[in-house]
Write a protein that holds these residues in place. Structure first.
Motif, PDB file in Angstrom:
ATOM      1  N   VAL A  13       8.421  22.150  39.848  1.00 26.07           N
ATOM      2  CA  VAL A  13       8.916  21.851  41.194  1.00 26.07           C
ATOM      3  C   VAL A  13       9.187  23.136  41.959  1.00 26.07           C
ATOM      4  O   VAL A  13       8.762  23.289  43.111  1.00 26.07           O
ATOM      5  N   ALA A  52      12.235  13.564  53.679  1.00 18.50           N
ATOM      6  CA  ALA A  52      10.863  13.699  53.191  1.00 18.50           C
ATOM      7  C   ALA A  52       9.934  13.824  54.384  1.00 18.50           C
ATOM      8  O   ALA A  52      10.253  13.366  55.483  1.00 18.50           O
ATOM      9  N   GLN A  93       6.944   8.402  47.326  1.00 21.97           N
ATOM     10  CA  GLN A  93       7.185   8.498  45.894  1.00 21.97           C
ATOM     11  C   GLN A  93       6.675   9.819  45.299  1.00 21.97           C
ATOM     12  O   GLN A  93       6.726   9.999  44.087  1.00 21.97           O
ATOM     13  N   ASP A  94       6.208  10.710  46.144  1.00 18.39           N
ATOM     14  CA  ASP A  94       5.688  12.000  45.692  1.00 18.39           C
ATOM     15  C   ASP A  94       6.721  13.083  45.992  1.00 18.39           C
ATOM     16  O   ASP A  94       6.979  13.396  47.156  1.00 18.39           O
ATOM     17  N   TRP A  95       7.306  13.664  44.957  1.00 17.41           N
ATOM     18  CA  TRP A  95       8.370  14.653  45.131  1.00 17.41           C
ATOM     19  C   TRP A  95       7.918  15.868  45.919  1.00 17.41           C
ATOM     20  O   TRP A  95       8.741  16.591  46.486  1.00 17.41           O
ATOM     21  N   TYR A 100       9.382  16.073  49.428  1.00 13.27           N
ATOM     22  CA  TYR A 100      10.824  16.014  49.649  1.00 13.27           C
ATOM     23  C   TYR A 100      11.391  17.342  50.129  1.00 13.27           C
ATOM     24  O   TYR A 100      10.864  18.418  49.829  1.00 13.27           O
ATOM     25  N   SER A 129      17.223  16.854  48.969  1.00 12.15           N
ATOM     26  CA  SER A 129      17.007  15.493  48.498  1.00 12.15           C
ATOM     27  C   SER A 129      17.092  15.356  46.989  1.00 12.15           C
ATOM     28  O   SER A 129      17.317  14.255  46.486  1.00 12.15           O
ATOM     29  N   MET A 130      16.868  16.441  46.248  1.00 12.76           N
ATOM     30  CA  MET A 130      16.820  16.362  44.794  1.00 12.76           C
ATOM     31  C   MET A 130      17.845  17.291  44.152  1.00 12.76           C
ATOM     32  O   MET A 130      17.984  18.450  44.575  1.00 12.76           O
ATOM     33  N   ALA A 187      10.914   6.904  42.117  1.00  8.48           N
ATOM     34  CA  ALA A 187      10.735   8.354  42.202  1.00  8.48           C
ATOM     35  C   ALA A 187      11.305   8.909  43.493  1.00  8.48           C
ATOM     36  O   ALA A 187      11.207  10.098  43.752  1.00  8.48           O
ATOM     37  N   ASN A 188      11.918   8.032  44.294  1.00  7.80           N
ATOM     38  CA  ASN A 188      12.276   8.380  45.666  1.00  7.80           C
ATOM     39  C   ASN A 188      13.693   8.928  45.785  1.00  7.80           C
ATOM     40  O   ASN A 188      14.608   8.212  46.174  1.00  7.80           O
ATOM     41  N   ASP A 189      13.887  10.189  45.484  1.00 10.78           N
ATOM     42  CA  ASP A 189      15.215  10.786  45.597  1.00 10.78           C
ATOM     43  C   ASP A 189      15.745  10.767  47.026  1.00 10.78           C
ATOM     44  O   ASP A 189      16.960  10.827  47.236  1.00 10.78           O
ATOM     45  N   GLY A 194      15.079  10.051  40.577  1.00  7.19           N
ATOM     46  CA  GLY A 194      13.860  10.474  39.879  1.00  7.19           C
ATOM     47  C   GLY A 194      14.139  10.877  38.442  1.00  7.19           C
ATOM     48  O   GLY A 194      13.467  10.429  37.500  1.00  7.19           O
TER      49      GLY A 194
END
Length: 524
Positions: free
Chosen positions: A53, A226, A233-235, A238, A242-243, A426-428, A461
């Motif tokens: 990431v 995002a 759903q794709d990090w 983001y 968000s994460m 997967a949606n942080d 996630g």
């Protein structure tokens, strides 16, 4: 000396000295190599890090690796306590260590102040024109010193186009500040500070306290967001905030957490009954290899426990907040609830309910009902029906009968909680509003009284990933719906044996699954 953390909105905008020196300190820390424990990246990695990431987002050069020291690999990285009753004390220690590092960096510069302290972002400041907007010093890539602004972050997508929009309901403090208990109960009240847990970096259970659930989580998701019109759903789409794996890389993270830390002080000072846990398992924190240990400004490491985090003026913390006044004007949870009842009853102004007696309590939590199947959210509102049998519904209605609200009530009336169990995805950056008791065809926008709460899936996630510690089962959220049930019962608008629940997306909810929606009653 004791330092004073000030509200960013009480400072002269856009570049008060406190933010200008913060930017200069951040610039110094960002220039340090990752392996330096006082560097920007090392400090952020303590909160959360994953190589793929960070590399994708440009925080690792193509040939660069994460630090390989035993301290980093086994102790320092991925420490953040979320969905845990250690959330508040761990972040207080983390914030204090970071603040001391910024202060030390600032002091290497000519003309540096001796009393610099980290400001806090009070998004509930009633004196500011728009306290929920991102302060300008963070929003533009220009600053008085020239070159790139160290406080600006391009991966702040907000609503999708880079504009941060935070609604008043997203940061409403009523639920958190009016909950009298720090420790919560499984499936019942989450408590101000969370349900009893071990040391855990993220989690797959409903252990999150009310303050963490809001405003902590929504601010993360609404600032980070995002990219608009991309796969939610794709990090890779983001924003940093968000994460948990990237949040502390954004300079606004630290002002957000300073405010969350301040709200702990606000809560504690609201009422003599609002106290921190006295259990040894909380005061002493986790033991053995799972102690809280953080690098300090001088390069050393310090072990600490929650009991060391209770007095902000104590050595090693050394700070106070500019303002810890009560934004609810002294109103307590029961009084707020009674106000709702009086309104519904159209009671005369002279009619008052007595405060609940302060008696020892042994609360119990009982399942009242649940929906019949899992629910997958999309870009449009999604609905489900929570059913209870007739005897169970009778228990619920009886607890809200006027007999329960006698003027000299010996104990607190029952509380009711909506549980969203095993939320995976997967949606942080996912955020949605939850409405309870709306009639078929009713527009939720026209019925704010039915809004039970705002849910942000910060950390979903990792919690949904089987390869992660504590991962696989997803998150669970608990929302108090006592006032809504009160209203529905007294107005006769709903059959409590069939309670409709509506999920209205704010953003990034596609593909989010809720295994079960249930209702629990907590009696005292």
């Amino acid at each position: 000396m004791t330092y004073t953390r000030r509200n960013v909105w009480s400072l002269k905008q856009p570049w008060p000295p406190e933010l200008l020196w913060y930017a200069r300190g951040v610039k110094i820390m960002k220039a340090r190599p990752f392996s330096d424990v006082t560097s920007w990246r090392y400090q952020a990695a303590i909160h959360g890090v994953e190589e793929v990431v960070w590399r994708q987002f440009g925080w690792l050069k193509p040939t660069e690796k994460l630090p390989a020291t035993p301290e980093f690999l086994k102790q320092d990285r991925n420490q953040c306590q979320h969905h845990s009753w250690y959330f508040l004390p761990w972040h207080r220690g983390y914030l204090a260590a970071f603040e001391s590092m910024v202060r030390a960096a600032i002091r290497t510069l000519p003309g540096a102040p001796s009393d610099w302290a980290l400001p806090y972002w009070n998004y509930n400041d009633a004196t500011a024109a728009n306290p929920r907007q991102l302060p300008e010093a963070f929003a533009k890539n220009s600053w008085p010193d020239g070159g790139d602004n160290p406080l600006f972050e391009a991966r702040r997508f907000g609503r999708g186009d880079g504009v941060v929009v935070i609604r008043a309901i997203d940061v409403d403090l009523t639920a958190a500040l009016s909950d009298p208990d720090y420790e919560g109960l499984p499936n019942g009240s989450p408590g101000f500070g969370g349900v009893r847990t071990p040391f855990q970096h993220n989690a797959d259970r409903a252990n999150e306290g009310v303050l963490e659930q809001g405003p902590h989580d929504p601010v993360h998701g609404l600032v980070g967001g995002a990219v608009q019109n991309t796969d939610p759903q794709d990090w890779r789409n983001y924003g940093l905030m968000s994460m948990p794996l990237t949040a502390a890389l954004d300079p606004i993270f630290w002002l957000h957490h300073a405010n969350i830390d301040r709200l702990w002080e606000v809560w504690r000072n609201r009422n003599p009954r609002f106290t921190n846990p006295v259990l040894k398992s909380w005061l002493d924190g986790p033991s053995g290899k799972q102690r809280f240990v953080l690098p300090q400004a001088d390069g050393s490491r310090k072990s600490f426990a929650p009991k060391d985090m209770l007095d902000t003026k104590a050595a090693g913390l050394d700070y106070v907040y500019e303002d810890i006044s009560d934004p609810l004007g002294g109103q307590q949870r029961v009084a707020l609830r009674m106000d709702t009842l009086k309104t519904l009853m159209d009671a005369p102004a002279t009619f008052t309910f007595a405060e609940v007696a302060d008696v020892p309590r042994k609360p119990t939590v009982e399942l009242l009902g649940a929906n019949s199947k899992a629910l997958t959210l999309g870009s449009a509102p999604s609905a489900t029906l929570v059913k209870t049998d007739k005897p169970t519904a009778a228990k619920l209605t009886q607890s809200f009968s006027m007999a329960s609200f006698a003027l000299q009530a010996p104990s607190e009336p029952d509380r009711v909680f909506l549980n969203l169990e095993n939320i995976t995805g997967a949606n942080d950056a996912a955020i949605f509003d939850v409405y309870v008791g709306l009639g078929e065809g009713e527009d939720p926008a026209e019925h704010p009284e039915n809004l039970a709460g705002v849910v942000s899936l910060f950390g979903v996630g990792e919690a949904s990933n089987l390869a992660k510690p504590h991962g696989g089962a997803g998150l669970s959220k608990v929302i108090e719906i006592t006032a809504t049930i009160d209203r529905l019962h007294l107005s006769g608008q709903s059959d409590l044996r069939k309670l409709p629940v509506l999920f209205v997306p704010v953003h990034c909810t596609e593909g989010v699954s809720i295994q079960r929606v249930s209702i629990y009653r907590q009696s005292t």
